[in-house]
Design an enzyme around this catalytic site. Sequence first.
Site, short mmCIF file in Angstrom:
data_model
loop_
_atom_site.label_atom_id
_atom_site.label_comp_id
_atom_site.label_asym_id
_atom_site.label_seq_id
_atom_site.Cartn_x
_atom_site.Cartn_y
_atom_site.Cartn_z
N TYR A 36 0.85 -1.19 0.00
CA TYR A 36 0.00 0.00 0.00
C TYR A 36 0.89 1.24 0.00
O TYR A 36 1.85 1.29 -0.75
CB TYR A 36 -0.96 -0.06 1.19
CG TYR A 36 -2.13 0.89 1.04
CD1 TYR A 36 -2.95 0.85 -0.09
CD2 TYR A 36 -2.41 1.82 2.02
CE1 TYR A 36 -4.01 1.74 -0.23
CE2 TYR A 36 -3.48 2.70 1.91
CZ TYR A 36 -4.26 2.66 0.76
OH TYR A 36 -5.31 3.53 0.63
N LYS B 249 -20.29 -20.72 -9.01
CA LYS B 249 -19.67 -20.60 -10.32
C LYS B 249 -18.23 -20.11 -10.17
O LYS B 249 -17.31 -20.59 -10.86
CB LYS B 249 -20.47 -19.63 -11.19
CG LYS B 249 -20.13 -19.66 -12.67
CD LYS B 249 -20.44 -21.03 -13.28
CE LYS B 249 -20.24 -21.05 -14.79
NZ LYS B 249 -21.35 -20.49 -15.53
N ALA C 128 -32.90 -19.49 -23.66
CA ALA C 128 -31.57 -19.01 -24.02
C ALA C 128 -30.67 -20.14 -24.49
O ALA C 128 -29.97 -20.03 -25.51
CB ALA C 128 -30.94 -18.29 -22.83
#
Length: 759
Positions: free
Chosen positions: A40, A95, A198
Site C-alpha cells: 500500500y 460458479k 436461451a
Amino acid sequence: MNKTNRKQDALNYHAKGRPGKIAVVPTKPTQSQRDLSLAYSPGVAEPCLKIAENKDDVYKYTAKGNLVAVISNGTAVLGLGDIGPEAGKPVMEGKGLLFKIFADIDVFDIELNTKDVDEFVRTVKCLEPTFGGINLEDIKAPECFEIERRLKEEINIPVMHDDQHGTAIISGAALINACAMQKKKIEKVKIVVNGAGAAAISCTRMYIALGAQKENIIMLDSKGCIRKSRTDLNNTKAEFATDQSVDTLEEALKGADVFIGLSVADVVSPEMLKSMAKNPIVFAMANPDPEISYPLAVKTRKDVIMATGRSDYPNQVNNVLGFPYIFRGALDVRATTINEEMKIAAVKAIAALAKQPVPESVNQAYNTSNLKFGPEYIIPKPTDPRLITEVAPAVAKAAIASGVARTNITDWDKYTEELRQRLGLDDRLMRNLSDAAKRNPKRVVFAEADNYKTLRAAQIVKEDGIAIPILLGNKQKIERLIADNLLDLDDVQIIDPLEEVATERFQQYVDYLYAKRQRRGVSLLDARKLMLDRNYFGACMVQFDEADTLISGLTKNYATTIRPALHVIGTRPGSKLAGMYMMLTPKGPVFFGDTTINANPTTEELVDITLLLNEAVKKMNIAPRIALLSYSNFGSNDGEVPFKVRDAAKILREKHPDILVDGEMQANFAVNADLLAANFPFSTLNGSPANTLVFPNLESGNIAYKLLQEIGNAEAVGPILLGMNKPVHVLQLDSSVREIVNMVTIAVVDVQSRETNLR
C-alpha cells in the site's frame, strides 16, 4: 434420502465457519512493515504511475488479467426462476468456485438489483477497468440476448453468457462425435429442438455454425411448433420459425435424426423415440430429469446414442467442460471478446479430446479400464485433467488467428506446461477417488455406529453411492440416534455382537480367533469375550467376506483399534505394517509415512515402508517421487539417523531401480525443486518436488503431519493403513464427519484396487 436432512446439509455447508464459499487471499508477503509499505502506501504509488502512463500495464501490476466477474440479476437461477439477486448469490459463488478449481481463475461475483437492460449494461460497462472478463449468469431470456450483444459491442474484454453458450459448446462437441459415430452428416440431419429459451436458441445457432441447415431444424416451445404462421413470436424465436406442417413434438420427431431437449422431464415417449430415423441421436438435457430417461431410451432403441445433463449416465453434457478453459484461453492472450471462432475452437478441441486415449486417472475415477470413444463416450469426462491443456490453447490460438488477442503466445509447449502447473491436484484427487468409489461401492462395516458422527458419515456415503454401510453396536441406541437426528438409514443393516452370541456366525468367529491366538495366551473363553468387542467382530466380518472393509478408531486410541485387526486379519505375508497420511495442500497432495506404526524403524524397515508407500501412491494414479528424510543432506552430517536413512536409500536404488527415490535429505530440499537443483544437481529427484516423504522415525513423521495440518492449513486424510492382509482403516481419534467420509472413500478404492490385482 431424507430431504430435510439433505437440505440442512446444504445450509450447513454454506453457513459453516466463514459464510459462503469463496474468499480473497493475499498473493504477496504481508508479514513485515516493509511488505505493507510496498503493498500500500507509499510503495503502491509506483505501479499506479506506470499504469497511468500505459493502461495495459494494469495487466502487469494487478490481478485484472486473471480476474473474472460472474454477474447476474437473479432472474433465471438454476431452475429456480426469478428469485432475485440476493437469493442467486450462492449460485454465483459456486460458479466462482468452479472457475478457480478447474482453471485457476479468480472471481468476484456481482449481483445486480435491476431488471432493466439499459441499467444492467451501463453498470457492467463501468466495471470494465476491474476485470479481465465477464461471465453473465442466470439472466432470463430474451433480455440475456440483448445484454450480451450490447456488452460485446461496447466493452473490450471477453463477455460470455454461459447459460447460452456453455451448453451449446458442449452439446456441439457431442453432436459432432455422435454424427460421426452414427455415420450421419451434420449438413443433412433433421434436428428437433424442444425448448426455446436461451440455451436452446444458442445451441441451435451453434449447430448451424457447425454445418446444420436451418431448413432441417424444427423448434418447439411450450405452445408447440414454432411456425411462421404464429403471431406470438419474438424476434429470437422468429429466427427459427418453420414452414413445415408440424404442430406437436410427436409429429416433429417422425423421421428425425436428432432430438435436442432443453425443456421438461418425460415429454418423449418410447413410441416417439421409435418413430425417429435409423441410428437416432438423443440429447435429453432437462435437469434433473431428462425428457426421456437414459435407461428407457437405450432399452427402446439399441441404435440410439444418448446424452443427458446427469452425471450418473454416460455422455453428461456438463458446462464445466467448457467455460473455465474458454475464459482461461481468452485471458491468457488478453482477448477483447469471445467470438464465434473461439467458441468453435473449443467445440472442436472438446470433440477431438474424446477420441484420444483416456488417461488412467479418468479410467480410475470411473472404475473402468477401457473408456474409449464410442456410443457411451462421445465427450470427455469433467475429471479429465487434459481439458485445460487442450481447450485453453485452442481458444487462445483462435483468438490470435481471428485478431482479437492483444498479446501473442509463441512457445505453446511452455504455455501448456504453465497450464498444468496452475492447478494443484488436492481437490481433484479426492474428487477422482470419490468418483471411483461410486462406480463400484463396497460394504463398509462401521465399528462405532453408536456415535452421531459415524452415523452421519454412513448416511453421506450411502446417499452419495460411495459405500454400502453396515452398522455395529447397540441396536436400540443406534436406532434412537438415527430417529433423533432425522438420519436416513432405515434400510441399513445393524448388527449388535451381543445379540449374535447364540448364532452360528458368532461361534465361527470365536473358533477362528481361538485357532489363531491359542498359542498367544488366548483361551476359548477369552476368544468369546473378545468377540463381543466390535473391532474384533468387524474384523472377522471382513475376514469371512461378510464385509469388504472395516472403519474404526473414532472413539478409541490407535493401538486399541488396530490390535484386533492384527489378531484377526494380520499383515500380508512378508509385509511390514505402516501408516500413511495424504496431506492435501494448495500445491497438491503430499504423502507422509510412517506416521502411526513404527516408532524407530531400522534400515531394512525403512526400505519396506518405502515400498509400501510407493505401492499406495501408485494406486492413486500418482507417480511417486520419494524422498527419505533426515537432518542431513547426502552425507553432510553423521549419526544414527543419517546412517540408516542413507543406507536405506542406497538399498532402494540398487534393488529397486524402477522406484524414483533419493536421500538422505532435509525436508526443505525435498519439497523445493529449485533449492535441490541449485545445491545438489546430482539428485535423482531433480526436476520436480518430492510428493512422498519417508520419515526416519514415528516421532518426526507424526509431528510433521500435525504441524502441517494445523499451521499449514493442510487437510489430512488418514491414517491410511498399509500392509494389512485385508482392508482395514483406522480413523484419527475424534475425526470430523468429513474426515470419516474421506477415509471411507480411500477404503473403498483400496478394496477395488485389491480386487483388480486379483483378476
